[in-house]
Design a protein around this motif. Structure first.
Motif, PDB file in Angstrom:
ATOM      1  N   HIS A 195       0.835  -1.207   0.000  1.00 13.35           N
ATOM      2  CA  HIS A 195       0.000   0.000   0.000  1.00 13.35           C
ATOM      3  C   HIS A 195       0.872   1.262   0.000  1.00 13.35           C
ATOM      4  CE1 HIS A 195      -3.522  -2.466   0.562  1.00 13.35           C
ATOM      5  NE2 HIS A 195      -2.979  -3.035   1.640  1.00 13.35           N
ATOM      6  N   LYS A 196       2.064   1.170   0.581  1.00 17.88           N
ATOM      7  CA  LYS A 196       2.994   2.302   0.502  1.00 17.88           C
ATOM      8  C   LYS A 196       3.436   2.535  -0.942  1.00 17.88           C
ATOM      9  CE  LYS A 196       4.925   1.495   5.128  1.00 17.88           C
ATOM     10  NZ  LYS A 196       6.155   1.174   5.892  1.00 17.88           N
ATOM     11  N   TRP A 197       3.717   1.437  -1.665  1.00 20.06           N
ATOM     12  CA  TRP A 197       4.109   1.588  -3.068  1.00 20.06           C
ATOM     13  C   TRP A 197       2.951   2.144  -3.901  1.00 20.06           C
ATOM     14  CZ3 TRP A 197       8.868   1.700  -4.694  1.00 20.06           C
ATOM     15  CH2 TRP A 197       9.864   1.031  -3.985  1.00 20.06           C
ATOM     16  N   ARG A 198       1.729   1.746  -3.578  1.00 23.09           N
ATOM     17  CA  ARG A 198       0.578   2.317  -4.289  1.00 23.09           C
ATOM     18  C   ARG A 198       0.473   3.812  -4.051  1.00 23.09           C
ATOM     19  NH1 ARG A 198      -4.416   1.482  -3.550  1.00 23.09           N
ATOM     20  NH2 ARG A 198      -4.395   0.689  -1.422  1.00 23.09           N
ATOM     21  N   ALA A 199       0.741   4.232  -2.802  1.00 24.76           N
ATOM     22  CA  ALA A 199       0.683   5.664  -2.497  1.00 24.76           C
ATOM     23  C   ALA A 199       1.735   6.432  -3.289  1.00 24.76           C
ATOM     24  CB  ALA A 199       0.879   5.874  -0.998  1.00 24.76           C
ATOM     25  N   LEU A 200       2.956   5.884  -3.369  1.00 25.25           N
ATOM     26  CA  LEU A 200       4.007   6.547  -4.135  1.00 25.25           C
ATOM     27  C   LEU A 200       3.639   6.610  -5.617  1.00 25.25           C
ATOM     28  CD1 LEU A 200       6.808   7.813  -4.229  1.00 25.25           C
ATOM     29  CD2 LEU A 200       7.782   5.503  -4.412  1.00 25.25           C
ATOM     30  N   HIS A 201       3.056   5.553  -6.139  1.00 25.10           N
ATOM     31  CA  HIS A 201       2.619   5.552  -7.538  1.00 25.10           C
ATOM     32  C   HIS A 201       1.579   6.650  -7.786  1.00 25.10           C
ATOM     33  CE1 HIS A 201       0.911   4.253 -11.344  1.00 25.10           C
ATOM     34  NE2 HIS A 201      -0.268   4.109 -10.769  1.00 25.10           N
ATOM     35  N   HIS A 202       0.615   6.793  -6.880  1.00 22.68           N
ATOM     36  CA  HIS A 202      -0.414   7.824  -7.036  1.00 22.68           C
ATOM     37  C   HIS A 202       0.207   9.220  -7.035  1.00 22.68           C
ATOM     38  CE1 HIS A 202      -4.596   6.228  -6.949  1.00 22.68           C
ATOM     39  NE2 HIS A 202      -3.987   5.129  -6.526  1.00 22.68           N
ATOM     40  N   VAL A 203       1.156   9.450  -6.144  1.00 30.07           N
ATOM     41  CA  VAL A 203       1.774  10.775  -6.051  1.00 30.07           C
ATOM     42  C   VAL A 203       2.540  11.106  -7.324  1.00 30.07           C
ATOM     43  CG1 VAL A 203       3.549  12.114  -4.849  1.00 30.07           C
ATOM     44  CG2 VAL A 203       1.891  10.790  -3.546  1.00 30.07           C
ATOM     45  N   LEU A 204       3.352  10.166  -7.813  1.00 30.18           N
ATOM     46  CA  LEU A 204       4.140  10.417  -9.020  1.00 30.18           C
ATOM     47  C   LEU A 204       3.231  10.609 -10.233  1.00 30.18           C
ATOM     48  CD1 LEU A 204       7.051   7.855  -8.508  1.00 30.18           C
ATOM     49  CD2 LEU A 204       7.030  10.297  -7.991  1.00 30.18           C
ATOM     50  N   LYS A 205       2.153   9.843 -10.316  1.00 32.41           N
ATOM     51  CA  LYS A 205       1.215   9.989 -11.428  1.00 32.41           C
ATOM     52  C   LYS A 205       0.487  11.320 -11.360  1.00 32.41           C
ATOM     53  CE  LYS A 205      -2.852   7.759 -13.469  1.00 32.41           C
ATOM     54  NZ  LYS A 205      -3.807   6.617 -13.356  1.00 32.41           N
ATOM     55  N   ARG A 206       0.132  11.748 -10.155  1.00 29.18           N
ATOM     56  CA  ARG A 206      -0.640  12.977  -9.988  1.00 29.18           C
ATOM     57  C   ARG A 206       0.221  14.215 -10.212  1.00 29.18           C
ATOM     58  NH1 ARG A 206      -2.421  11.726  -5.296  1.00 29.18           N
ATOM     59  NH2 ARG A 206      -0.995  12.991  -4.046  1.00 29.18           N
ATOM     60  N   THR A 207       1.488  14.180  -9.780  1.00 29.49           N
ATOM     61  CA  THR A 207       2.353  15.364  -9.875  1.00 29.49           C
ATOM     62  C   THR A 207       3.197  15.384 -11.132  1.00 29.49           C
ATOM     63  OG1 THR A 207       4.096  14.236  -8.607  1.00 29.49           O
ATOM     64  CG2 THR A 207       2.463  15.502  -7.370  1.00 29.49           C
ATOM     65  N   GLY A 208       3.397  14.219 -11.772  1.00 31.12           N
ATOM     66  CA  GLY A 208       4.246  14.167 -12.957  1.00 31.12           C
ATOM     67  C   GLY A 208       5.722  14.176 -12.652  1.00 31.12           C
ATOM     68  N   HIS A 209       6.115  14.008 -11.403  1.00 29.53           N
ATOM     69  CA  HIS A 209       7.516  13.996 -11.029  1.00 29.53           C
ATOM     70  C   HIS A 209       8.120  12.616 -11.235  1.00 29.53           C
ATOM     71  CE1 HIS A 209       6.599  17.585  -8.155  1.00 29.53           C
ATOM     72  NE2 HIS A 209       6.842  17.987  -9.393  1.00 29.53           N
ATOM     73  N   ASP A 210       9.453  12.581 -11.311  1.00 21.45           N
ATOM     74  CA  ASP A 210      10.174  11.317 -11.371  1.00 21.45           C
ATOM     75  C   ASP A 210      10.626  10.943  -9.959  1.00 21.45           C
ATOM     76  OD1 ASP A 210      11.501   9.282 -13.310  1.00 21.45           O
ATOM     77  OD2 ASP A 210      13.073   9.818 -11.883  1.00 21.45           O
ATOM     78  N   VAL A 211      10.674   9.646  -9.691  1.00 18.94           N
ATOM     79  CA  VAL A 211      11.019   9.190  -8.344  1.00 18.94           C
ATOM     80  C   VAL A 211      12.428   9.599  -7.949  1.00 18.94           C
ATOM     81  CG1 VAL A 211      11.877   6.927  -9.089  1.00 18.94           C
ATOM     82  CG2 VAL A 211      10.887   7.194  -6.798  1.00 18.94           C
ATOM     83  N   THR A 212      13.310   9.811  -8.923  1.00 19.67           N
ATOM     84  CA  THR A 212      14.693  10.188  -8.594  1.00 19.67           C
ATOM     85  C   THR A 212      14.764  11.549  -7.915  1.00 19.67           C
ATOM     86  OG1 THR A 212      14.942  11.071 -10.832  1.00 19.67           O
ATOM     87  CG2 THR A 212      15.657   8.795 -10.443  1.00 19.67           C
ATOM     88  N   ALA A 213      13.791  12.427  -8.191  1.00 17.11           N
ATOM     89  CA  ALA A 213      13.794  13.736  -7.533  1.00 17.11           C
ATOM     90  C   ALA A 213      13.603  13.580  -6.022  1.00 17.11           C
ATOM     91  CB  ALA A 213      12.703  14.624  -8.125  1.00 17.11           C
ATOM     92  N   CYS A 214      12.694  12.701  -5.634  1.00 12.23           N
ATOM     93  CA  CYS A 214      12.462  12.469  -4.201  1.00 12.23           C
ATOM     94  C   CYS A 214      13.640  11.746  -3.563  1.00 12.23           C
ATOM     95  CB  CYS A 214      11.186  11.671  -4.001  1.00 12.23           C
ATOM     96  SG  CYS A 214       9.693  12.450  -4.649  1.00 12.23           S
ATOM     97  N   LEU A 215      14.149  10.720  -4.248  1.00 13.19           N
ATOM     98  CA  LEU A 215      15.261   9.954  -3.687  1.00 13.19           C
ATOM     99  C   LEU A 215      16.503  10.826  -3.513  1.00 13.19           C
ATOM    100  CD1 LEU A 215      14.872   6.635  -5.718  1.00 13.19           C
ATOM    101  CD2 LEU A 215      14.319   7.001  -3.310  1.00 13.19           C
ATOM    102  N   GLY A 216      16.794  11.638  -4.525  1.00 14.28           N
ATOM    103  CA  GLY A 216      17.973  12.495  -4.432  1.00 14.28           C
ATOM    104  C   GLY A 216      17.854  13.536  -3.338  1.00 14.28           C
ATOM    105  N   ALA A 217      16.663  14.113  -3.184  1.00  5.85           N
ATOM    106  CA  ALA A 217      16.468  15.125  -2.144  1.00  5.85           C
ATOM    107  C   ALA A 217      16.613  14.522  -0.757  1.00  5.85           C
ATOM    108  CB  ALA A 217      15.092  15.770  -2.301  1.00  5.85           C
ATOM    109  N   VAL A 218      16.106  13.298  -0.561  1.00  7.12           N
ATOM    110  CA  VAL A 218      16.210  12.651   0.753  1.00  7.12           C
ATOM    111  C   VAL A 218      17.638  12.201   1.029  1.00  7.12           C
ATOM    112  CG1 VAL A 218      15.467  10.656   2.091  1.00  7.12           C
ATOM    113  CG2 VAL A 218      13.791  11.985   0.803  1.00  7.12           C
ATOM    114  N   ARG A 219      18.334  11.719   0.009  1.00  9.37           N
ATOM    115  CA  ARG A 219      19.721  11.281   0.214  1.00  9.37           C
ATOM    116  C   ARG A 219      20.620  12.436   0.618  1.00  9.37           C
ATOM    117  NH1 ARG A 219      22.540   6.791  -3.385  1.00  9.37           N
ATOM    118  NH2 ARG A 219      23.943   7.184  -1.654  1.00  9.37           N
TER     119      ARG A 219
END
Length: 547
Positions: free
Chosen positions: A145-169
């Protein structure tokens, strides 16, 4: 040439020749160089001249020296294996002390002394949030369900997951400093993945819970029949897990992820507002939020991220810290102790001990009633706002349900672990819990407070409610002189020690407890007056007979 016919003489002659050749060979060798010259280092000069340039030491001759091999801790020839092992442990402790920034900790392991006997109250049952319980077998079901939430956010905002990963790293060192324990053994990639998944999951819950859960469908695009992102039974269990001390994500990570979603990565303060609204059902009171506070929260969606009301104006640590501050909104003004106790306050500040004899605020309800002190419900939405006036102890109403025990235990554990709030005014939840523990010693005390509208519980019996309060502060380190209730307890105790109030209370309790007792007392007084008058007239007629 000399002819030698004696065998022994010939043998000694040959040995002498060999010794002579060995001595000559040693005399022809060059003298040995000093150690500095053998390694390419300059010899010490005695005439004051400058030393020649240093020669670079070959790589094969330079052995790396670790901390454990420093001169102060390097093994000495005479040390035994036992001493060498101890020196190694000391070197490890020194490295751990230097690498652990204690002042930046905020997500703590609950101490063993607090969690003994009630492990379930501190352990997540449905979902893991953060690093301390990441990967637990019984919590993996929620990962999909966490992965589903991440999928919804990326689909809704149009962002790539690398933007979130890089900012957190980029925040890795700061994040690791917040966690006590297990975070040190997690790799950088796993840490970033865990925080992005859990942080996105939390934000989806916060944003979707607005307007009674309509946001999940209308704003975030989830199905009305979603097993998690809908106001269903699972939401209650998830919310309870999200308030545990060991199950937290630093708030600055959530602020960053929400800022990326909204296009304002530098914003702060928005997540705190959403979290207060989300945890509103856990408030142990009838009216969890004041009207003005609620209006500010509801007007947040789509507005500026800087809109935060007063209790949340300072930097906060995580969701549990946000919830605690929302409980104590408008602040607590401690009543100062009388002058006679100022010396005691200074003395007790030097010795903070976990001693039940030093955690006694007031007497229990039964004893207070015998002294003429009554309890009355105070009409306020702040459950901790207790007052005392002219023999009446005014206590706001508190609601007790199946999650109250875990809620208060984690709040108390946070106040015990986080030293930045363990100051005067920083142990308010613990102060309230100990005060109620003093008032309640039995099921009869709970029944009396329930009849007065002070305690409303949904447990099996009054005895269970009494046991809940009596076990909240076991093994807690606390000093009553640092409590916001110390002045009030002094007032109550002085009234309790006043004998006249005790006598009046005893009279009311024994002779005016019900209407029939009042009738019997009135009748007895009337008969006593008649008997007195009859005795008087009998004596009067004896000494002054009528003629």
């Amino acid at each position: 040439m000399v002819a030698v016919f004696n065998k022994d003489v010939l043998s000694w002659y040959l040995i002498t020749i060999k010794l002579r050749e060995a001595v000559d060979a040693n005399l022809q060798k060059p003298p040995p160089q000093p150690p500095q010259q053998q390694r390419g280092l300059p010899l010490p000069l005695t005439n004051g001249a400058a030393p020649p340039p240093l020669q670079r030491q070959p790589e094969q001759d330079r052995a790396p020296r670790s901390r454990a091999q420093s001169p102060a801790h390097s093994p000495k020839p005479q040390d035994s294996e036992w001493v060498i092992a101890i020196r190694g442990k000391l070197a490890q402790a020194r490295a751990e002390e230097a690498a652990c920034p204690w002042a930046r900790l905020s997500v703590y392991r609950v101490p063993r002394c607090l969690r003994d006997g009630d492990e379930r109250a501190y352990t997540p049952q449905v979902v893991s949030i953060g690093l301390l319980h990441h990967g637990r077998r019984h919590l993996r079901e929620m990962d999909r369900h966490k992965w589903r939430a991440l999928h919804h956010v990326l689909k809704r905002t149009g962002h790539d997951v690398t933007a979130c990963l890089g900012a957190v790293r980029a925040l890795e060192d700061r994040v690791r400093a917040c966690y006590e324990g297990r975070a040190a053994g997690m790799g950088s990639n796993d840490l970033a993945e865990c925080l992005v998944l859990d942080g996105t999951f939390l934000l989806e819950l916060f944003r979707g819970a607005l307007d009674g859960g309509k946001g999940f469908v209308d704003d975030l695009g989830y199905s009305r029949h979603d097993p998690i992102f809908a106001i269903r039974g699972a939401m209650h269990a998830v919310r309870n897990d999200m308030i545990l001390l060991e199950n937290q994500v630093p708030l600055f990570v959530l602020d960053l992820l929400l800022g990326i979603q909204l296009g304002h990565p530098e914003q702060t303060g928005a997540v705190a507002n959403l979290a207060v609204r989300f945890f509103d059902p856990l408030m142990p009171t009838d009216a969890p939020l004041l009207r003005k506070d609620r209006s500010k929260l509801e007007s947040y969606v789509g507005a500026s991220a800087a809109a935060a009301f007063d209790p949340l104006s300072d930097p906060m640590l995580h969701c549990l810290d946000v919830f605690r501050r929302s409980l104590l909104r408008a602040g607590l003004q401690p009543m100062p102790p009388p002058p006679a106790r100022l010396w005691l306050k200074k003395w007790s500040g030097l010795r903070r001990v976990a001693d039940k004899r030093r955690q006694q605020f007031v007497h229990c309800v039964s004893e207070l009633r015998e002294a003429g002190i009554r309890c009355r419900r105070r009409n306020t939405d702040r459950f901790w706002d207790i007052k005392f006036d002219n023999g009446v102890l005014q206590i706001p109403r508190i609601l007790i349900h199946d999650g109250t025990n875990s809620l208060f235990l984690n709040l108390i554990a946070f106040e015990q672990c986080h030293m930045d709030i363990a100051t005067p005014g920083g142990n308010n939840i613990t102060s309230y819990a100990i005060f109620m523990d003093n008032l309640i010693n039995s099921a009869e005390n709970v029944k009396y407070l329930h009849d007065r509208g002070i305690i409303e519980h949904w447990l099996g019996s009054d005895a269970e409610a009494a046991d809940l309060f009596n076990r909240l502060c076991d093994e807690v380190v606390f000093d009553i002189n640092d409590s916001y209730l110390s002045g009030l307890s002094d007032q109550v105790n002085r009234y309790y020690e006043y004998k006249w109030s005790t006598w009046v209370a005893s009279l009311k309790h024994n002779y005016f407890s019900n209407p029939w007792a009042i009738v019997s007392v009135v009748a007895a007084v009337f008969l006593l007056l008649l008997t007195t008058m009859q005795t008087f007239y009998s004596a009067y007629s004896y000494y002054r007979p009528l003629h």
